[in-house]
Motif scaffolding. Structure first.
Motif: not given
Length: 313
Positions: A31-52
């Protein structure tokens, strides 16, 4: 042989039912935004430990275990970002116990505490990372399907409180603005309320403006003096169009020349024009052209509205 055949049919039927149930469960959980709208998907893995940046870091502790908590956004596109919390134990002996069940969000008076922390948020079935943090680690804040209020939008601004039992951290996450991260085109004045404020001429502080954006449009007051050193106060006619960077605004200016403190007279005396061009949120140029001559000036912000910001082009 009939009982065996019947048993096999029953077993096969149960397997099929279980498979159907599993598939249905997976679909229901996606039920994520990404799952329902694949065009907006953004996979952040692996997540950085240095913040943006921008990010906010606070130092806190839970039952004697000290750590740093940084909250920030991982930008995806013009419409979506992940909310990220990065935890870092203060020393090798600190092992804070972190769980999203300790988190409460308040968004426009909607209070919600049904969230989880994920290191693989692209899949809503990710398990809640609830446990001891041994080293610096980042997690995405995710909704819990069918439990988190649908009215909560993590891309909008919200206040939060994280109760670590022995300490409580309160913070505010600003609304997602993709332009901060260089995504999308320059939107100009994202929040036109940021136009409001007082401006002055650093090269000649005797001249200044009061910008007022209100329900009907924009009104600008000028406070300064004439060539003869007499006080000159002007008020503009209403400007009802969009305020943009680099686009001149031409306003008719009137002067208040009559009335008393308790009985003012409407400014019906035409003085001239004011042409204003905003270079960015805090700076611009102006041309006053009227009964007292022509004066060109640059101006800078003196003060603005509290907690109202816009972004420079």
């Amino acid at each position: 042989m009939k009982p065996i055949r019947f048993s096999l049919l029953v077993t096969l039927g149960l397997v099929i039912l279980n498979l159907i149930f599993s598939i249905g469960s997976i679909a229901a959980n996606k039920q994520t935004v990404q799952a329902l709208n694949p065009a907006t998907a953004c996979d952040p893995t692996p997540l950085p430990d240095i913040p943006i940046e921008p990010s906010v870091t606070v130092e806190t502790e839970r039952t004697g275990n000290e750590f740093y908590m940084t909250y920030w956004r991982y930008p995806c596109n013009e419409d979506f970002s992940w909310v990220v919390f990065t935890f870092e134990p203060k020393s090798s002996s600190d092992r804070p116990f972190i769980c999203a069940s300790q988190l409460t969000i308040n968004q426009e008076f909607i209070i919600e505490d049904s969230f989880k922390l994920c290191d693989d948020p692209i899949d809503e079935r990710c398990s809640d990372r609830c446990g001891f943090v041994e080293a610096k680690t980042s997690y995405v804040l995710a909704k819990i399907p069918f439990a988190t209020s649908a009215e909560i939008d993590l891309d909008e601004a919200f206040a939060f409180e994280w109760d670590f039992l022995s300490s409580v951290v309160q913070g505010k996450m600003d609304a997602y603005d993709p332009w901060i991260y260089g995504i999308g085109e320059d939107p100009g004045l994202v929040n036109q309320l940021a136009v409001n404020g007082l401006f002055y001429d650093p090269g000649n502080p005797g001249h200044g403006f009061d910008f007022n954006l209100h329900e009907a449009g924009l009104t600008i007051f000028y406070f300064g003096h004439t060539n003869e050193g007499e006080r000159l106060w002007l008020i503009s006619h209403l400007f009802t169009e969009k305020v943009e960077y680099g686009i001149p605004i031409v306003l008719t200016m009137d002067e208040v020349v009559d009335g008393t403190l308790g009985a003012p007279v409407l400014p019906q005396t035409y003085w001239g024009t004011l042409t204003v061009t905003l270079d960015d949120c805090d700076n611009g140029s102006a041309i006053l052209d009227g009964l007292d001559g022509r004066y060109e000036m640059t101006f800078s912000r003196l003060v603005g509205l509290k907690d109202i910001e816009c972004h420079k082009p």
